[in-house]
Write an enzyme that holds these catalytic residues in place. Structure first.
Site, PDB file in Angstrom:
ATOM      1  N   GLU A 175      -9.141   4.058  -2.066  1.00  0.00           N
ATOM      2  CA  GLU A 175      -7.785   3.387  -3.444  1.00  0.00           C
ATOM      3  C   GLU A 175      -8.154   3.366  -4.832  1.00  0.00           C
ATOM      4  O   GLU A 175      -9.087   2.245  -5.176  1.00  0.00           O
ATOM      5  CB  GLU A 175      -6.487   2.774  -2.448  1.00  0.00           C
ATOM      6  CG  GLU A 175      -6.557   3.429  -0.849  1.00  0.00           C
ATOM      7  CD  GLU A 175      -5.835   2.727  -0.130  1.00  0.00           C
ATOM      8  OE1 GLU A 175      -4.346   2.136  -0.891  1.00  0.00           O
ATOM      9  OE2 GLU A 175      -5.512   2.588   0.721  1.00  0.00           O
TER      10      GLU A 175
ATOM     11  N   ARG B 198      -8.725   4.017  13.396  1.00  0.00           N
ATOM     12  CA  ARG B 198      -7.063   4.669  13.187  1.00  0.00           C
ATOM     13  C   ARG B 198      -7.196   4.927  14.483  1.00  0.00           C
ATOM     14  O   ARG B 198      -5.983   5.268  15.075  1.00  0.00           O
ATOM     15  CB  ARG B 198      -8.325   6.415  12.739  1.00  0.00           C
ATOM     16  CG  ARG B 198      -8.919   6.465  11.777  1.00  0.00           C
ATOM     17  CD  ARG B 198      -7.743   6.139  10.686  1.00  0.00           C
ATOM     18  NE  ARG B 198      -8.127   6.459   9.539  1.00  0.00           N
ATOM     19  CZ  ARG B 198      -7.822   6.673   8.467  1.00  0.00           C
ATOM     20  NH1 ARG B 198      -6.101   5.962   8.346  1.00  0.00           N
ATOM     21  NH2 ARG B 198      -7.847   6.333   6.858  1.00  0.00           N
TER      22      ARG B 198
ATOM     23  N   HIS C 185      -3.694  13.773   0.681  1.00  0.00           N
ATOM     24  CA  HIS C 185      -4.192  12.855   1.344  1.00  0.00           C
ATOM     25  C   HIS C 185      -3.123  12.796   3.049  1.00  0.00           C
ATOM     26  O   HIS C 185      -3.177  13.613   3.750  1.00  0.00           O
ATOM     27  CB  HIS C 185      -4.224  11.830   0.831  1.00  0.00           C
ATOM     28  CG  HIS C 185      -4.028  10.533   2.399  1.00  0.00           C
ATOM     29  ND1 HIS C 185      -5.090   9.957   3.063  1.00  0.00           N
ATOM     30  CD2 HIS C 185      -3.609   9.782   2.917  1.00  0.00           C
ATOM     31  CE1 HIS C 185      -5.477   9.370   4.066  1.00  0.00           C
ATOM     32  NE2 HIS C 185      -4.162   9.390   3.589  1.00  0.00           N
TER      33      HIS C 185
ATOM     34  N   THR D  56      -8.423  -5.410   3.628  1.00  0.00           N
ATOM     35  CA  THR D  56      -8.768  -4.950   2.492  1.00  0.00           C
ATOM     36  C   THR D  56     -10.033  -5.305   0.702  1.00  0.00           C
ATOM     37  O   THR D  56      -9.500  -6.664   0.794  1.00  0.00           O
ATOM     38  CB  THR D  56      -7.962  -5.037   2.102  1.00  0.00           C
ATOM     39  OG1 THR D  56      -6.721  -4.366   3.467  1.00  0.00           O
ATOM     40  CG2 THR D  56      -7.003  -3.654   0.879  1.00  0.00           C
TER      41      THR D  56
ATOM     42  N   GLU E 166     -10.104   3.701   3.119  1.00  0.00           N
ATOM     43  CA  GLU E 166      -9.323   4.488   2.663  1.00  0.00           C
ATOM     44  C   GLU E 166      -9.946   4.372   0.784  1.00  0.00           C
ATOM     45  O   GLU E 166      -9.706   3.077   1.044  1.00  0.00           O
ATOM     46  CB  GLU E 166      -7.860   4.116   2.484  1.00  0.00           C
ATOM     47  CG  GLU E 166      -7.539   4.449   4.334  1.00  0.00           C
ATOM     48  CD  GLU E 166      -6.313   4.279   4.478  1.00  0.00           C
ATOM     49  OE1 GLU E 166      -5.668   3.908   3.406  1.00  0.00           O
ATOM     50  OE2 GLU E 166      -5.912   5.551   5.809  1.00  0.00           O
TER      51      GLU E 166
ATOM     52  N   ASP F  45      -9.177   0.103   1.252  1.00  0.00           N
ATOM     53  CA  ASP F  45      -8.660  -0.377   2.486  1.00  0.00           C
ATOM     54  C   ASP F  45      -8.980  -0.030   4.121  1.00  0.00           C
ATOM     55  O   ASP F  45      -8.630   1.025   4.841  1.00  0.00           O
ATOM     56  CB  ASP F  45      -6.530   0.368   2.094  1.00  0.00           C
ATOM     57  CG  ASP F  45      -5.797  -0.304   2.922  1.00  0.00           C
ATOM     58  OD1 ASP F  45      -5.685  -1.754   3.158  1.00  0.00           O
ATOM     59  OD2 ASP F  45      -5.255   0.622   3.773  1.00  0.00           O
TER      60      ASP F  45
ATOM     61  N   ASP G 247       0.520  -1.078  -0.210  1.00  0.00           N
ATOM     62  CA  ASP G 247      -0.266   0.132  -0.301  1.00  0.00           C
ATOM     63  C   ASP G 247       0.566   1.735  -0.318  1.00  0.00           C
ATOM     64  O   ASP G 247       1.697   1.193   0.647  1.00  0.00           O
ATOM     65  CB  ASP G 247      -0.573   0.201   1.375  1.00  0.00           C
ATOM     66  CG  ASP G 247      -1.838   0.709   1.045  1.00  0.00           C
ATOM     67  OD1 ASP G 247      -2.067   1.507   0.276  1.00  0.00           O
ATOM     68  OD2 ASP G 247      -2.777   1.363   2.392  1.00  0.00           O
TER      69      ASP G 247
ATOM     70  N   LYS H 232      -4.968  -1.965  10.474  1.00  0.00           N
ATOM     71  CA  LYS H 232      -5.062  -2.494   8.431  1.00  0.00           C
ATOM     72  C   LYS H 232      -5.084  -3.373   8.005  1.00  0.00           C
ATOM     73  O   LYS H 232      -5.809  -4.419   7.057  1.00  0.00           O
ATOM     74  CB  LYS H 232      -4.065  -2.135   7.891  1.00  0.00           C
ATOM     75  CG  LYS H 232      -3.770  -0.607   7.909  1.00  0.00           C
ATOM     76  CD  LYS H 232      -4.347   0.997   6.941  1.00  0.00           C
ATOM     77  CE  LYS H 232      -3.766   1.851   6.768  1.00  0.00           C
ATOM     78  NZ  LYS H 232      -4.331   2.945   6.300  1.00  0.00           N
TER      79      LYS H 232
ATOM     80  N   GLN I 299      -4.947   2.210  15.166  1.00  0.00           N
ATOM     81  CA  GLN I 299      -3.265   2.447  13.629  1.00  0.00           C
ATOM     82  C   GLN I 299      -2.711   3.423  14.739  1.00  0.00           C
ATOM     83  O   GLN I 299      -1.196   3.238  14.773  1.00  0.00           O
ATOM     84  CB  GLN I 299      -3.856   3.197  12.661  1.00  0.00           C
ATOM     85  CG  GLN I 299      -2.975   3.519  11.804  1.00  0.00           C
ATOM     86  CD  GLN I 299      -3.274   3.811  10.477  1.00  0.00           C
ATOM     87  OE1 GLN I 299      -4.234   3.752  10.161  1.00  0.00           O
ATOM     88  NE2 GLN I 299      -2.343   4.574   9.762  1.00  0.00           N
TER      89      GLN I 299
ATOM     90  N   GLU J 265     -10.455  12.585   7.469  1.00  0.00           N
ATOM     91  CA  GLU J 265     -10.390  13.625   6.423  1.00  0.00           C
ATOM     92  C   GLU J 265     -11.853  14.700   5.284  1.00  0.00           C
ATOM     93  O   GLU J 265     -11.396  15.633   6.617  1.00  0.00           O
ATOM     94  CB  GLU J 265      -9.751  13.444   4.960  1.00  0.00           C
ATOM     95  CG  GLU J 265      -8.118  13.549   4.644  1.00  0.00           C
ATOM     96  CD  GLU J 265      -7.654  12.227   3.561  1.00  0.00           C
ATOM     97  OE1 GLU J 265      -7.469  11.663   3.153  1.00  0.00           O
ATOM     98  OE2 GLU J 265      -7.330  13.864   2.395  1.00  0.00           O
TER      99      GLU J 265
END
Lengths: 398, 398
Positions: free
Chosen positions: A189, A225, A123, A245, A187, A221, A116, A241, A228, A346
């Site tokens: 992606e 948070r 970002h 996925t 996420e 993904d 990844d 994570k 993490q 975000e």
């Protein structure tokens, strides 16, 4: 123009032709290609010698076909196009079309290694401002190399697979506590699937991108948070994570995206030699994120700072080998505007600025929430092609 | 007592019996078990119905056998012991013994996901002091969870494979430069190989360790410190590690290590529930590192802060599934003394305190250097068993 009913003018017309793996009624896994709202059964087509790919289309995943290399990818794509456009083939081919509604879509590739990246400047800067306010938004290395890390290949799942809320440790005032994640995020992606391997000890030049990469998938993904944030120093994300996925069921061949390549953002400072790609091209993929059916963001992939060719060159500059089935994802795709970000971290600015979804004020994911990411790209002659979708619904922690 | 010539009293006696994969004269890959300086050809033994394992011993890697589960592992081990100790079997079995000198040893498992932990307190503290002098040696999370990250499964290679010096970016006063690593290092580790998988969304309790883990390999997680230092913020090591990870050709079954389990160091602060293992046991594996044939360190695995059972429980607490062939390594094994460290970074204190090897003052690895890691463990009745070796020689950068 294809003779397949309803396919012309759809975003899955004859210029798209993504590959996938499907089954019917719990039967065996079969490779197919999507045309309109149908799947052409390529295992049956190869058995009937309508298309020839050394038997690789009769396998349960795309890997062996992807390993054949670009000349074969092009030849098969051209032959499928003939079969679907020349009315002379209709009688033989039409019986091999299966309605999409009648099939279950499976993970199309056996994932070898999953990497990844972290290649959106917007970002990375947003994350920097949220977690390190008052400091430079980007770390010193960020514009010199595409930052990346390895993820868990064994938990890459196909779109539609439910995602169980992960449990883990998170920091609290009194010390770490263990429990279901309370800051579960997405996420959005784009993933690149390697077909042609490379030997250990050699590097893949930036110009060889299209000889190795077979196609593109959409990726979510999922990220916890809170887990993490507590675990990631100093060796990076791990359990935050590795629980899941999700990838789209359709792999869009690079050759379907020939009209989607566009100049990527200028890079300043200039990059070192092995990362210099001339022309420096990104992909004009327009992502859309829906949260419980409501559109919340439209991340523009064309804004990515590092290109997929640069990522591949970086991944192998140290001599790491590629295997068929390697998957590398772009990192969260975020544009410059709040409505263009690829994570809820975000979108809600670290949870401090909730958004309204379904009439409720929301920050991170609740049990039962569904997130769907789709994308489109420019096709030939002003057409638009679609890249499938990656969707998942959150199940409560066990 | 075994009837195999020279095996009794050797560290590869009948209480050891590690599994591997070998071939002769470039022929096909075959599973074997080591006894003394011989390999018993288990593919031939299963074909002859001398040992039965559902045909899995006729495969080219150990994965299918490892997937059978502990009752089968024990039954096969018991049967092999019978074959090698009961003189009645000698006539049938002796023709299936191949001299070790006549075989090429291959990678014994197909690696699914590779995870690397960071579980030696002495190593983590040394690294902390070298890189963050004046600050607390351990980060705040270190004693609350076994820090880990995913590595590259596709570049796990068998002992003896040459290691090409990696090229990459490193920081310099004038900005990043690209070139061959100038701080190439080793990490002496112990790896655990998963046999029995677990489903996505479930966790593996700390007590179930021996039901999932088949055995142990020695690991050298080659590390380019200069590449790693520049790239690792914020997502962890990537190209500084991914060029090669060497593992021993022999997988020592956990059941051969029954006498090697010893109480692990006390953990303070107390760990959270899912990490609490009672009894809290590590393994008394005594590693030895040779640099160009000179002994430079003897890392004691018994000093590891986090146990392999705790690592497995942590790896899955978020619902991540296990696959057969998953490999998780302990992290660098370092004891409290300078002569017990598992990396040259620590041995030379960041390169500031060179050591003498071959009459020369040395810090990191030079082209042509060979590093060999071996280990022994207590066996039954005061015997000692050996865990094979992991060796590699550095080739110049391409």
């Amino acid at each position: 123009m294809t003779w397949v009913t309803g396919a012309d003018g759809s975003p899955y017309g004859v210029t798209n032709l993504p590959y996938g793996v499907f089954r019917q009624n719990g039967g065996r896994s079969r490779i197919g290609v999507r045309i309109g709202s149908w799947v052409l059964d390529l295992a049956a087509a190869e058995t009937a010698e309508l298309v020839l790919a050394a038997g690789t289309l009769c396998r349960p995943v795309l890997n062996d076909f992807m390993a054949l290399g670009r000349p074969q990818w092009l030849a098969v794509r051209q032959r499928i196009t003939e079969l679907l456009t020349d009315p002379a083939h209709r009688a033989a081919v039409e019986p091999l079309l299966v309605p999409l509604d009648d099939v279950e879509l499976l993970l199309p590739i056996e994932v070898a290694d999953y990497v990844d990246f972290y290649s959106s400047e917007h970002h990375a800067a947003n994350v920097g401002q949220i977690f390190r306010p008052g400091q430079p938004a980007l770390l010193p290395n960020w514009k010199h190399l595409p930052i990346g890390y390895h993820g868990r290949a064994g938990t890459v799942v196909v779109s539609g697979t439910p995602v169980t809320r992960p449990t883990g440790q998170r920091a609290a005032a009194e010390g770490p506590v263990t429990g279901p994640s309370v800051r579960l995020d997405i996420e959005a992606e784009v993933g690149f699937v390697v077909g042609v391997p490379s030997p250990l000890g050699a590097r893949v030049p930036v110009d060889d991108f299209a000889d190795h990469v077979f196609g593109v998938v959409l990726v979510n993904d999922w990220s916890a948070r809170d887990i993490q944030a507590w675990e990631y120093q100093p060796l990076g994300p791990f359990l935050g994570k590795s629980f899941a996925t999700s990838v789209s069921a359709w792999v869009t061949p690079l050759d379907a995206l020939a009209d989607a390549f566009v100049p990527a953002p200028d890079q300043n400072p200039p990059v070192v030699d092995y990362l210099r790609d001339v022309p420096h091209l990104g992909l004009d993929l327009r992502l859309a994120v829906e949260w419980n059916g409501e559109p919340v963001s439209q991340p523009p992939f064309a804004t990515m700072y590092w290109t997929p060719a640069q990522q591949l060159a970086h991944l192998t500059v140290n001599g790491a080998s590629l295997r068929t089935g390697d998957l590398y994802a772009s990192g969260t795709v975020s544009g410059p505007e709040r409505g263009q970000v690829g994570s809820f971290l975000e979108l809600t600015w670290g949870g401090a600025e909730p958004v309204t979804v379904g009439g409720e004020s929301r920050t991170f994911l609740a049990d039962g929430d569904t997130v769907t990411i789709t994308a489109t790209a420019p096709g030939p002659d002003g057409t638009t092609i679609a890249l499938g979708e990656v969707t998942g619904t959150i199940r409560p922690a066990r």
